[in-house]
Write a protein that holds these residues in place. Sequence first.
Motif, PDB file in Angstrom:
ATOM      1  N   GLY A  74      -0.751  92.050  -5.131  1.00 33.56           N
ATOM      2  CA  GLY A  74      -1.213  90.890  -5.867  1.00 33.56           C
ATOM      3  C   GLY A  74      -1.521  89.677  -5.027  1.00 33.56           C
ATOM      4  O   GLY A  74      -1.783  89.765  -3.823  1.00 33.56           O
ATOM      5  N   ILE A  75      -1.457  88.508  -5.686  1.00 32.25           N
ATOM      6  CA  ILE A  75      -1.849  87.224  -5.108  1.00 32.25           C
ATOM      7  C   ILE A  75      -0.608  86.445  -4.693  1.00 32.25           C
ATOM      8  O   ILE A  75       0.269  86.178  -5.523  1.00 32.25           O
ATOM      9  N   VAL A  76      -0.504  86.093  -3.438  1.00 29.46           N
ATOM     10  CA  VAL A  76       0.539  85.162  -3.008  1.00 29.46           C
ATOM     11  C   VAL A  76      -0.025  83.751  -3.141  1.00 29.46           C
ATOM     12  O   VAL A  76      -1.053  83.424  -2.542  1.00 29.46           O
ATOM     13  N   LEU A  77       0.652  82.932  -3.922  1.00 25.45           N
ATOM     14  CA  LEU A  77       0.204  81.572  -4.204  1.00 25.45           C
ATOM     15  C   LEU A  77       1.110  80.595  -3.473  1.00 25.45           C
ATOM     16  O   LEU A  77       2.257  80.378  -3.866  1.00 25.45           O
ATOM     17  N   SER A  78       0.606  80.048  -2.375  1.00 25.81           N
ATOM     18  CA  SER A  78       1.389  79.106  -1.576  1.00 25.81           C
ATOM     19  C   SER A  78       1.119  77.679  -2.033  1.00 25.81           C
ATOM     20  O   SER A  78      -0.032  77.285  -2.226  1.00 25.81           O
ATOM     21  N   VAL A  79       2.191  76.892  -2.167  1.00 25.69           N
ATOM     22  CA  VAL A  79       2.048  75.495  -2.615  1.00 25.69           C
ATOM     23  C   VAL A  79       2.026  74.530  -1.432  1.00 25.69           C
ATOM     24  O   VAL A  79       2.250  73.335  -1.598  1.00 25.69           O
ATOM     25  N   GLU A  80       1.721  75.021  -0.239  1.00 27.81           N
ATOM     26  CA  GLU A  80       1.822  74.189   0.961  1.00 27.81           C
ATOM     27  C   GLU A  80       0.887  72.983   0.943  1.00 27.81           C
ATOM     28  O   GLU A  80       1.164  71.966   1.593  1.00 27.81           O
ATOM     29  N   ARG A  81      -0.237  73.046   0.214  1.00 31.10           N
ATOM     30  CA  ARG A  81      -1.135  71.889   0.129  1.00 31.10           C
ATOM     31  C   ARG A  81      -0.631  70.845  -0.876  1.00 31.10           C
ATOM     32  O   ARG A  81      -1.082  69.692  -0.835  1.00 31.10           O
ATOM     33  N   MET A  82       0.269  71.239  -1.746  1.00 30.22           N
ATOM     34  CA  MET A  82       0.782  70.322  -2.774  1.00 30.22           C
ATOM     35  C   MET A  82       2.013  69.612  -2.211  1.00 30.22           C
ATOM     36  O   MET A  82       3.153  69.881  -2.599  1.00 30.22           O
ATOM     37  N   ASN A  83       1.778  68.715  -1.272  1.00 30.93           N
ATOM     38  CA  ASN A  83       2.862  68.155  -0.463  1.00 30.93           C
ATOM     39  C   ASN A  83       2.963  66.631  -0.557  1.00 30.93           C
ATOM     40  O   ASN A  83       3.335  65.968   0.406  1.00 30.93           O
ATOM     41  N   LYS A  84       2.665  66.091  -1.717  1.00 30.36           N
ATOM     42  CA  LYS A  84       2.699  64.629  -1.889  1.00 30.36           C
ATOM     43  C   LYS A  84       3.977  64.166  -2.572  1.00 30.36           C
ATOM     44  O   LYS A  84       4.450  64.804  -3.520  1.00 30.36           O
ATOM     45  N   ILE A  85       4.511  63.066  -2.064  1.00 35.23           N
ATOM     46  CA  ILE A  85       5.543  62.326  -2.804  1.00 35.23           C
ATOM     47  C   ILE A  85       4.783  61.370  -3.718  1.00 35.23           C
ATOM     48  O   ILE A  85       4.177  60.401  -3.260  1.00 35.23           O
ATOM     49  N   ILE A  86       4.776  61.665  -4.992  1.00 31.85           N
ATOM     50  CA  ILE A  86       3.943  60.927  -5.939  1.00 31.85           C
ATOM     51  C   ILE A  86       4.442  59.499  -6.118  1.00 31.85           C
ATOM     52  O   ILE A  86       3.660  58.552  -6.204  1.00 31.85           O
ATOM     53  N   GLY A  87       5.760  59.326  -6.152  1.00 31.68           N
ATOM     54  CA  GLY A  87       6.290  57.978  -6.295  1.00 31.68           C
ATOM     55  C   GLY A  87       7.800  57.959  -6.437  1.00 31.68           C
ATOM     56  O   GLY A  87       8.424  58.960  -6.772  1.00 31.68           O
ATOM     57  N   ILE A  88       8.371  56.783  -6.138  1.00 29.37           N
ATOM     58  CA  ILE A  88       9.807  56.558  -6.310  1.00 29.37           C
ATOM     59  C   ILE A  88       9.987  55.458  -7.342  1.00 29.37           C
ATOM     60  O   ILE A  88       9.468  54.354  -7.191  1.00 29.37           O
TER      61      ILE A  88
END
Length: 467
Positions: A93-107
Amino acid sequence: MSNYNAVSQDLIKKLAEIIGDKYVISDPDRMDPYSHDEVTDPKYKKMPEVVVLPANAQEISQIVKLAAANNVPVIARGGGTGLTSASVPFKGGIVLSVERMNKIIGIDKENMFMEVEPGVTTGDVQKAANEQGFLYAGDPCSGDSSFIGGNVATNAGGNKAVKYGTTRHQVNGVEIVTAEGEIVTFGGKCKKDSTGYSLLNLVIGSEGTLGIITKCYLKLVPLAKNVMDVLAVFPDLKTAIGIVPKIMSAGIMPMCVEFMDNESIKCCEKFLNEKLPNSENGYYIIISIEGDNEELLEDQCVTIDEMATEHGAMTVLAADPARIWKARKAYAEADRARSLIFSMEDLVVPVDKIPQTVEKIAELGEKYNIAIHCAGHAGDGNIHANILKDQLSDEEWNEKLPKLQNEIYTAVYQVGGKLSGEHGIGYKRVKLLEQYANPVELKMMKAIKQALDPKNILNPGKVIDIG
């Protein structure tokens, strides 16, 4: 894998239309790093059919809908630091890596929350919190490289769990993509929620089998002004562990209480090429306390010193935190340097059962003539037992390891313990879970998986196998 369709060139083309050619990987050399996690045994390696790197929840939603329509598995992957092969595509199947989703949106300082994407490293979360005067209490030893999404997916523990709890206790909300490709948020910034079933806590620790985490709402606490570390060295493990309940019942709430057996200390000393205190015959208890009142902390350190000495400690030191924690955190790496292939068991028992459990593990190591090094979290009963292959042949290893594991876990369950304290079940422990878990518990898990993922496309064959 026969229950699923292979990833076709047409499907790869459609994936590229969703996220762009650049973020669809099908070259074997580039896919190889995604074929395994930190488990080095080659039998736990499996090449993906394709790897995708989406940028947001909307793209993940489209990918999951496409996979469901084509009956193709989707395996979510974080930093690849897992120890149970949970992110390895054994069913294809498909390995879905979240490595690009690397933002701290806010504190959110007023509500003391941090909103992050799943591909942020735990170390970066901690650093960002510290810079604003807060502490994110999740603290796995892999924090510099593990992703926060993976921590949540496995309910990672870590060094501060004795005071603050596991990752579950640091998370107040998650956004996920379901097996049907729907985007939904469970929890959020409210500190209390009794609104129906706790779907948030169902997702935490589900290892990508019930949904793909796309956003996390993390709890923050004020950062203590002072941290002090004490190293108490004992002549045997029973005496070492025995000091833990005495300290905690004395009104001292440590942030961390770690232990290392003598073989682990020696192995780390050799790996780091640094002399460690009493490495010849000592057993370590490492205690960290924190607070704003420095004088009170110093008094607590004196109390710990007095209690440990009275309890039989050979040495009590105001620990050099950089050196001692370096040794503790190098535990797994040191064992890997000695034996490339080893099996890290992640058992948990009642705190007072640690000594007899570790003694039993040592006894079984002698029985099977296999080296086993133990370290872990003395304050919450979590024992990491590294079983080293060393010079055993593949045949001997594959014959002895299952027998040894069965004897270890029989002993663990006899004292009220469990298979995993923080690493999860993944692929490696599916059969062990079926063997040792309560049948009613297993039936309920299977029913939940079947209800939320009827096509069984989200990380199939992990945690619970519904066939």
